[in-house]
Scaffold this motif. Structure first.
Motif, short mmCIF file in Angstrom:
data_model
loop_
_atom_site.label_atom_id
_atom_site.label_comp_id
_atom_site.label_asym_id
_atom_site.label_seq_id
_atom_site.Cartn_x
_atom_site.Cartn_y
_atom_site.Cartn_z
N SER A 1 0.71 -1.33 -0.13
CA SER A 1 -0.05 0.03 -0.02
C SER A 1 0.91 1.22 -0.06
O SER A 1 0.27 2.42 -0.25
N VAL A 2 2.13 1.11 0.29
CA VAL A 2 3.09 2.29 0.43
C VAL A 2 3.32 2.72 -0.94
O VAL A 2 3.46 4.01 -1.15
N THR A 3 3.22 1.94 -2.00
CA THR A 3 3.48 2.51 -3.37
C THR A 3 2.17 2.50 -4.24
O THR A 3 2.40 2.80 -5.48
N LYS A 4 1.12 2.05 -3.96
CA LYS A 4 -0.22 2.21 -4.57
C LYS A 4 -0.45 3.58 -4.86
O LYS A 4 0.01 4.65 -4.02
N ALA A 5 -0.94 3.73 -6.03
CA ALA A 5 -1.16 5.42 -6.46
C ALA A 5 -2.13 6.00 -5.77
O ALA A 5 -2.02 7.20 -5.25
N SER A 6 -3.18 5.36 -5.39
CA SER A 6 -4.15 5.80 -4.36
C SER A 6 -3.57 6.31 -3.13
O SER A 6 -3.95 7.31 -2.30
N ASP A 7 -2.91 5.20 -2.57
CA ASP A 7 -2.13 5.90 -1.14
C ASP A 7 -1.22 6.71 -1.16
O ASP A 7 -0.84 7.74 -0.42
N VAL A 8 -0.44 6.80 -2.61
CA VAL A 8 0.56 7.91 -2.82
C VAL A 8 -0.27 9.21 -2.79
O VAL A 8 0.26 10.35 -2.15
N TRP A 9 -1.43 9.20 -3.55
CA TRP A 9 -2.27 10.36 -3.38
C TRP A 9 -2.71 10.82 -1.91
O TRP A 9 -2.69 12.18 -1.69
N LEU A 10 -3.17 9.92 -1.12
CA LEU A 10 -3.35 10.11 0.01
C LEU A 10 -2.35 10.94 0.89
O LEU A 10 -2.76 11.94 1.72
#
Length: 463
Positions: free
Chosen positions: A327-336
């Motif tokens: 989840s650290v590198t997922k685009a959605s979590d990066v946006w968060l």
């Protein structure tokens, strides 16, 4: 004096609008933050069962609001406490004078409580409205990324705003009860003397509290460092929370730490700029409470921003080396994380500008005295420029120390090494942003504060 407490409270707000404006903005942010995340939770809880069970890309708005809002709300409340402490220090002389004319400690506490309550009520309506609008925008952004059910809506309900109002009021009253002790605890003459001396001494209880909070931050970072690689999210949350706790310790120990750093950084300036450098260094070291108020928002800005940026870079490199996707590198979590960083930087930036502008504006009489003994406006501006540079440097160093400790603990959990991956360019922009907020804020306000006839400023009331 019982019937005159309310007019006195209103009169103080009118006399010192700059100090109370900073507190009002801080309370506005706190109410808006609590309303924002409370509304997201309310949207999830009041939604139909089908929407609550809808499959989304992530844990859902309620969980995001809880995890995301935890740090944001703590930062907002931290800003409120810092702003309130500054506001009460600005009134220290006036409150001490009231004690000398037979005002009791109970009446002084009631006066301060009325001021805080009035300021909270003034900030409640615009803060609640801004929080609701921000909640709708944030929910729409989550829906665009598939992190919230498409039909989810922010309910039109007063409960989140009322909860935010209650939280802001409780925090404000609790902070007021602690801060007003400087005036109500000593004898009236001693309190008045302390106000004239600039409150140079740091209380033993404050130092002890700072040491305890510092130890608590160290324990949180140790917990973060001990997390396994599979729990990167938990390690990151513990490290970020530890950074915030360390910043609270910096605020408590600020007068001591800031004075030591100012002495170390000011020594070269005394040699390079014998007159202006000496005066700027003496001003910063001589008024430790004022310096602490100035550097804490800068440390908050640099510490939180650098911690988030460094933790993200460290986690991304670890994931690239391992080839795993978390989840650290997922685009959605990066946006968060980017949204969280933007919100935290907004809080810290507003706190920095409010504090520095109000601090500098309150020194008009001091500048007038310097002009009467021969200082020119040009010399005063040079002195303020040096003070601004030193203030920025002290705040950056304190924030960098916090960021280094927090990101080092996170790196220990992720890579096994306490040396994190520091994004030099991004952190450089953070430092540049701190300087842009600090130096123009101090010098620009100083340019206004040194204007006007010096004799009238010295002869008039302080502030």
């Amino acid at each position: 004096m019982r019937g005159s407490v309310l007019p006195l409270a209103v009169g103080q707000i009118r006399r010192r609008p700059a100090a109370f404006a900073g507190l009002a903005v801080a309370l506005f942010l706190a109410v808006a933050a609590v309303t924002l995340f409370g509304s997201l939770i309310a949207a999830q809880l009041t939604a139909p069962a089908a929407q609550r069970r809808a499959v989304v890309a992530g844990p859902g708005p309620a969980v995001i609001a809880g995890a995301f809002g935890e740090i944001a709300v703590l930062v907002a409340l931290f800003v409120v406490v810092n702003a309130l402490g500054f506001t009460l220090r600005q009134q220290h002389r006036d409150l001490a004078l009231l004690r000398t004319v037979a005002a009791t400690p109970r009446q002084i506490r009631r006066l301060v409580r009325l001021q805080v309550t009035a300021t909270v009520l003034l900030a409640a309506v615009p803060g609640g409205a801004a929080g609701l609008l921000a909640a709708r925008a944030f929910l729409a952004a989550l829906q665009e990324r598939g992190m919230a059910a498409p039909g989810l809506r922010i309910p039109v309900a007063p409960l989140p705003v009322l909860i935010a109002l209650a939280v802001a009021l409780l925090v404000g009253l609790a902070a007021a009860a602690l801060t007003v002790r400087r005036v109500t605890r000593p004898a009236p003459a001693v309190a008045l003397t302390d106000s004239a001396a600039g409150q140079r001494r740091t209380g033993v209880l404050r130092l002890l509290a700072g040491v305890v909070v510092l130890a608590g931050g160290g324990l949180l970072l140790r917990l973060a460092a001990g997390r396994p690689v599979a729990e990167l999210d938990k390690a990151g949350q513990a490290a970020l929370l530890g950074a915030l706790v360390l910043l609270v310790a910096v605020a408590l120990l600020g007068p001591v730490a800031a004075r030591l750093l100012a002495a170390a950084l000011g020594a070269p300036l005394r040699v390079l700029l014998p007159r202006v450098g000496w005066l700027a260094d003496a001003n910063l070291r001589g008024y430790a409470a004022r310096l602490s108020s100035a550097v804490v928002p800068v440390a908050l800005l640099v510490g939180l921003a650098a911690t988030l940026l460094t933790m993200t870079s460290t986690a991304e490199q670890a994931v690239r080396l391992s080839g795993a996707t978390t989840s650290v590198t997922k685009a959605s979590d990066v946006w968060l994380r980017q949204a969280e960083l933007g919100l935290l930087v907004c809080f810290a930036a507003v706190s920095t500008v409010n504090t520095l502008v109000a601090l500098t504006a309150d020194r008009r009489r001091e500048f007038a005295l310097l002009r009467l003994v021969g200082a020119t406006r040009r010399q005063l501006l040079r002195m303020l420029s040096v003070e601004a540079a030193l203030t920025t440097a002290v705040g950056v160093l304190l924030g960098a120390a916090v960021a280094g400790a927090a990101s080092g603990a996170f790196s220990r959990a992720v890579t096994g090494s306490v040396l994190p991956v520091v994004p030099g360019a991004a952190c450089g922009w953070v430092v540049a942003g701190a300087a842009v907020l600090t130096v123009p804020g101090i010098v620009g306000t100083g340019l206004w504060a040194i204007g006007g006839p010096a004799v009238e400023e010295v002869g008039g009331e302080r502030g």
